[in-house]
Structures are given as structure tokens and as C-alpha cells.
Design a protein around this motif. Sequence first.
Motif, PDB file in Angstrom:
ATOM      1  N   ASP A 122       0.854  -1.175   0.000  1.00  0.00           N
ATOM      2  CA  ASP A 122       0.000   0.000   0.000  1.00  0.00           C
ATOM      3  C   ASP A 122       0.897   1.234   0.000  1.00  0.00           C
ATOM      4  N   VAL A 123       0.366   2.360  -0.458  1.00  0.00           N
ATOM      5  CA  VAL A 123       1.180   3.571  -0.584  1.00  0.00           C
ATOM      6  C   VAL A 123       1.850   3.924   0.738  1.00  0.00           C
ATOM      7  N   GLY A 124       1.105   3.916   1.829  1.00  0.00           N
ATOM      8  CA  GLY A 124       1.676   4.302   3.119  1.00  0.00           C
ATOM      9  C   GLY A 124       2.840   3.440   3.540  1.00  0.00           C
ATOM     10  N   ALA A 125       2.790   2.168   3.172  1.00  0.00           N
ATOM     11  CA  ALA A 125       3.852   1.250   3.582  1.00  0.00           C
ATOM     12  C   ALA A 125       5.164   1.531   2.870  1.00  0.00           C
ATOM     13  N   TYR A 126       5.104   2.089   1.674  1.00  0.00           N
ATOM     14  CA  TYR A 126       6.338   2.396   0.947  1.00  0.00           C
ATOM     15  C   TYR A 126       7.186   3.429   1.691  1.00  0.00           C
ATOM     16  N   TYR A 127       6.545   4.272   2.490  1.00  0.00           N
ATOM     17  CA  TYR A 127       7.288   5.315   3.192  1.00  0.00           C
ATOM     18  C   TYR A 127       8.261   4.746   4.225  1.00  0.00           C
ATOM     19  N   ALA A 128       8.051   3.521   4.638  1.00  0.00           N
ATOM     20  CA  ALA A 128       8.966   2.891   5.584  1.00  0.00           C
ATOM     21  C   ALA A 128      10.078   2.109   4.890  1.00  0.00           C
ATOM     22  N   GLU A 129      10.070   2.110   3.565  1.00  0.00           N
ATOM     23  CA  GLU A 129      11.041   1.339   2.802  1.00  0.00           C
ATOM     24  C   GLU A 129      12.319   2.151   2.557  1.00  0.00           C
ATOM     25  N   PRO A 130      13.450   1.456   2.301  1.00  0.00           N
ATOM     26  CA  PRO A 130      14.734   2.156   2.137  1.00  0.00           C
ATOM     27  C   PRO A 130      14.730   3.198   1.026  1.00  0.00           C
ATOM     28  N   GLU A 131      13.946   2.976  -0.024  1.00  0.00           N
ATOM     29  CA  GLU A 131      13.928   3.915  -1.152  1.00  0.00           C
ATOM     30  C   GLU A 131      13.408   5.298  -0.756  1.00  0.00           C
ATOM     31  N   MET A 132      12.689   5.377   0.356  1.00  0.00           N
ATOM     32  CA  MET A 132      12.138   6.662   0.799  1.00  0.00           C
ATOM     33  C   MET A 132      12.938   7.280   1.943  1.00  0.00           C
ATOM     34  N   ALA A 133      14.085   6.713   2.247  1.00  0.00           N
ATOM     35  CA  ALA A 133      14.865   7.168   3.405  1.00  0.00           C
ATOM     36  C   ALA A 133      15.343   8.611   3.269  1.00  0.00           C
ATOM     37  N   THR A 134      15.505   9.089   2.043  1.00  0.00           N
ATOM     38  CA  THR A 134      16.017  10.451   1.834  1.00  0.00           C
ATOM     39  C   THR A 134      14.928  11.512   1.866  1.00  0.00           C
ATOM     40  N   VAL A 135      13.676  11.113   1.955  1.00  0.00           N
ATOM     41  CA  VAL A 135      12.569  12.065   1.937  1.00  0.00           C
ATOM     42  C   VAL A 135      12.432  12.736   3.291  1.00  0.00           C
ATOM     43  N   ASP A 136      12.294  14.054   3.280  1.00  0.00           N
ATOM     44  CA  ASP A 136      12.105  14.811   4.512  1.00  0.00           C
ATOM     45  C   ASP A 136      10.632  14.725   4.911  1.00  0.00           C
ATOM     46  N   LEU A 219      11.653  11.288 -13.114  1.00  0.00           N
ATOM     47  CA  LEU A 219      12.195  12.622 -12.872  1.00  0.00           C
ATOM     48  C   LEU A 219      13.497  12.448 -12.112  1.00  0.00           C
ATOM     49  N   ALA A 220      14.591  12.766 -12.765  1.00  0.00           N
ATOM     50  CA  ALA A 220      15.911  12.348 -12.294  1.00  0.00           C
ATOM     51  C   ALA A 220      16.340  13.003 -10.988  1.00  0.00           C
ATOM     52  N   ASP A 221      15.809  14.197 -10.680  1.00  0.00           N
ATOM     53  CA  ASP A 221      16.263  14.935  -9.506  1.00  0.00           C
ATOM     54  C   ASP A 221      15.140  15.141  -8.491  1.00  0.00           C
ATOM     55  N   ASP A 222      14.193  14.236  -8.482  1.00  0.00           N
ATOM     56  CA  ASP A 222      13.010  14.360  -7.630  1.00  0.00           C
ATOM     57  C   ASP A 222      13.349  13.995  -6.193  1.00  0.00           C
ATOM     58  N   ALA A 223      13.118  14.930  -5.259  1.00  0.00           N
ATOM     59  CA  ALA A 223      13.363  14.666  -3.845  1.00  0.00           C
ATOM     60  C   ALA A 223      12.128  14.150  -3.125  1.00  0.00           C
ATOM     61  N   SER A 224      10.940  14.375  -3.680  1.00  0.00           N
ATOM     62  CA  SER A 224       9.699  13.899  -3.053  1.00  0.00           C
ATOM     63  C   SER A 224       9.379  12.464  -3.427  1.00  0.00           C
ATOM     64  N   MET A 225       9.656  12.115  -4.686  1.00  0.00           N
ATOM     65  CA  MET A 225       9.534  10.733  -5.168  1.00  0.00           C
ATOM     66  C   MET A 225      10.927  10.328  -5.639  1.00  0.00           C
ATOM     67  N   PRO A 226      11.787   9.896  -4.723  1.00  0.00           N
ATOM     68  CA  PRO A 226      13.182   9.630  -5.098  1.00  0.00           C
ATOM     69  C   PRO A 226      13.288   8.666  -6.271  1.00  0.00           C
ATOM     70  N   LEU A 227      14.345   8.849  -7.042  1.00  0.00           N
ATOM     71  CA  LEU A 227      14.541   8.012  -8.223  1.00  0.00           C
ATOM     72  C   LEU A 227      14.564   6.532  -7.845  1.00  0.00           C
ATOM     73  N   ALA A 228      15.108   6.220  -6.683  1.00  0.00           N
ATOM     74  CA  ALA A 228      15.151   4.819  -6.243  1.00  0.00           C
ATOM     75  C   ALA A 228      13.744   4.248  -6.094  1.00  0.00           C
ATOM     76  N   LEU A 229      12.814   5.062  -5.606  1.00  0.00           N
ATOM     77  CA  LEU A 229      11.434   4.592  -5.473  1.00  0.00           C
ATOM     78  C   LEU A 229      10.776   4.489  -6.837  1.00  0.00           C
ATOM     79  N   GLN A 230      10.989   5.469  -7.699  1.00  0.00           N
ATOM     80  CA  GLN A 230      10.434   5.396  -9.043  1.00  0.00           C
ATOM     81  C   GLN A 230      10.890   4.109  -9.742  1.00  0.00           C
TER      82      GLN A 230
END
Length: 276
Positions: A122-136, A219-230
Motif C-alpha cells: 500500500d502507498v503508506g507502507a512504501y514510506y517505511a522502505e529504504p527507497e524513501m529514506a532520503t525524503v524529509d 524525474l531524475a532529480d526528484d526529492a519527493s519521489m526519489p529516483l530509487a522509489l520510481q
Amino acid sequence: MRGAFANSFSFAPLQAELGLLGHRSVAVDLPGHGFRATYSRAYQAPQDLEGLAAVPGSIKGVTLADNVTHLIGTLERAKRNGPVILVSHSRGGVTATAAANARPDLIDRIVYVASWCPVALDVGAYYAEPEMATVDAAALALAMAGDPAELGLLRVNFRTADPAALAAFKAAFLADGTDEEFLAFLNTFQPDENLDVGTSADRAQAATWGRIPKTYVRLADDASMPLALQDRLIREGDTLTPENPYDVRTLEGSHLKWLIDPAPAARVLGELAALV
């Protein structure tokens, strides 16, 4: 399909570019967005922050199902006039994916621009994943107004003058833009967003969503949806439907830069229009 707190107004420059290339487009405002959004007097200057934290909002109670019903109605009307390419950005991908699950017959190609297409979680669960670690995660909290549980919605004071909040917003959304571009875009945001981002039933389904030709624009420089998550969302989608993988494109820039400088994105979308 727009992202969180956004509306059809932010797509006007992109639509102008598409029109100049000879393409018709429609920017969809979901329930409680655009001219149906709530802008209370407490939101105006001088702001009444206590009132802003308590005033009701029109988006309270709006569900993902409501959004999907609204979008399907728009798709049905558009389909009468020819092939339909559904483009989503950021949170708009949740609604686009659920609509594609329900009515794949209405969509000739689905395009995600740094957009949510949940497959494994689910969308909320992705926020706990490593790909979202850089998101403020605290960026929106710096300007949060009211208690979401009490209001029945998310409310953010985008008209704040707090330097820390403004710096966090700029870093998250438009680090590669000028201060003038950032403030102009910030003033197109609406303060309220609905709470419902779906459940496991709203994740991409192979039998329906998986039949639609699909493109993911990174989007290569996206800080809200990091490239790793994309890239993870792309991999998960390809695993779900290996016979129908994503056509992957990449644009330079942050989460919002493609809408402020829309010519490259319009060219990509024009290329995709030639495929349907």
C-alpha cells in the motif's frame, strides 16, 4: 491527474505546450479540488491560525472511490472523441491506477510521471522502505494546520512565512527552481487534501491495469519521489506484467520542474500520442 494539494491550474503551461504541438488535453480536478476547494477567510492575510486549524473543508469524507468515479466519468466522455492517454503525477497515480483497474477499456495508454503505482505494498507502507529514506517527512508537518483526525482531511498552510517551512518545501518540490518560480507554484496549491490513499485492493491488477500500454517518466532529480522509489515501482510493475513492461523515459529536474519548464515533457507526451 495532479499530485497532492495540486489542481488543474498547475497544468496550464503544459497544456499550452501540448496545444501548440497540436494535441488536445484536459486537466482533471477531482472532488474538492480546483474551484471546489476550501479557501477560508482564516487562510487569508492576516491569517487566523486558530481558525485555520478548525474550519471545515469541502474535501472531508472524499474517498479514493469518489475520485475514481469522477475520473471514470471524464474518461468516458473523452473516449467518445478518440484514443485516451491518461497522465498522472505524484499522488494522482493512485487514482489513475484504481481507475485503470476498474475500466481498462477507457485508456489507450497510461503514463506515470514520478507517480504512485502501488504494486507490492500500500502507498503508506512504501514510506517505511529504504527507497524513501532520503525524503524529509517533516516538511509538511512544519506548516500543518489542525489535527487530520479531527478535521477529516490533511491541511497545510502553504501561505506560511516561516523560513524553515519554506526552505523545506523548496527542497522537496523545486530545489532546481528560482525563488520566484517556487513561490508562484506554491500559491497554486490548495490547503486541503483528502486522507484516503487506498488499500491493497487498489494496487495495480495484472488482469485489468496490466493490459494497458504504460509509460513511466522518471524525474531524475526528484526529492519527493526519489529516483530509487520510481525505479522500484517500475520493477514491480514489470514483474507483475512481464509481457507488458513499462516504456521508460527520463526527464531531468525536480518534482515540479517539468510543469514549470514543460516543453521537454510535452515533446515526450507528443511522442506517446503518436503510438496510440
